[in-house]
Every structure is written in structure tokens, then in C-alpha cells.
Design a protein around this motif. Structure first.
Motif: not given
Length: 127
Positions: A10, A57, A59
Motif C-alpha cells: 500500500n 485492481d 484496492k
């Protein structure tokens, strides 16, 4: 058997600060990257064998329960260095370096990267 491994992150900048010194202990270095991924390879290898990426994606990256990536270490000192580098750069302990019961020479450590991916360095040699 494996062509490459991809791990999610992330925070790509944080991941690079973690993986550059960690993988150097095993002879891997940063080869290329962009704003979505970073790739590492061993000396003389023309392909990245380990990729750390933002999920395609869009996410959030998550880690798999029961998933662990084991990397081959040339000797026990490299396992120790891998563990120390991981902890020094934001990783968390999942098992200090030492012999494991899998066979007489299975010397390994376990840690998690800042995103929670479980990693291991393993030396299966007698020294």
C-alpha cells in the motif's frame, strides 16, 4: 519452477526502503520500477524475480493467511543479516534465526514486511 513472485504493498516508497537493504543480504538488488511496482533480481539475472506492486485492481493490498515466501540464503550468516535488516527497516518478528525441525540443516528466520507479507530466509547447508 517459479518464474517470479509478486507481493502487494500500500506504500511503494516504504516498501522500497524495506526491500532494498533486506534483499541485498541475499544478493538481490533493485533493477527497475515505476510509480506502481518495483522489481528485484540477482546478479547477472536479466529478469526481476521478485516484484512488489500496488494492486492492479486499485484496492488495498492484503496479505494471505497461511502464505509465506521463502528465499534461499547462501549461508547462515545471510539468514542472520536478512533478519536484522528486516527488523531494522520496519519488519516485524515472526521467528528469530535458528535451526528448524524440518531437517538437520534447515536454518531459517521469519518476519513480516511493513504490509504484513510473511517472508523467510532459509539456508539448508551445514554451515
Amino acid at each position: 519452477m517459479l518464474l517470479y513472485i509478486t507481493l502487494g504493498t500500500n506504500d511503494l516508497e516504504r516498501a522500497r526502503r524495506f526491500y532494498d537493504p533486506l534483499l541485498a543480504t541475499l544478493g538481490y538488488s533493485f533493477i527497475r520500477g515505476d510509480d506502481t511496482e518495483i522489481g528485484y533480481a540477482g546478479e547477472g539475472d536479466t529478469r526481476c524475480r521478485l516484484w512488489v506492486t500496488k494492486p492492479f485492481d486499485g484496492k488495498a493490498a492484503t496479505f494471505g493467511n497461511g502464505t509465506s515466501i521463502a528465499l534461499d540464503a547462501p549461508d547462515r550468516a545471510a539468514v542472520d543479516a536478512f533478519y536484522a535488516a528486516g527488523l531494522a527497516h520496519g519488519g516485524t518478528d515472526e521467528g528469530a534465526p535458528g535451526l528448524r525441525p524440518f531437517h538437520a540443516h534447515f536454518y531459517a528466520c521469519y518476519l513480516r514486511d511493513p504490509d504484513g507479507n510473511k517472508l523467510s530466509a532459509v539456508c539448508e547447508r551445514s554451515v
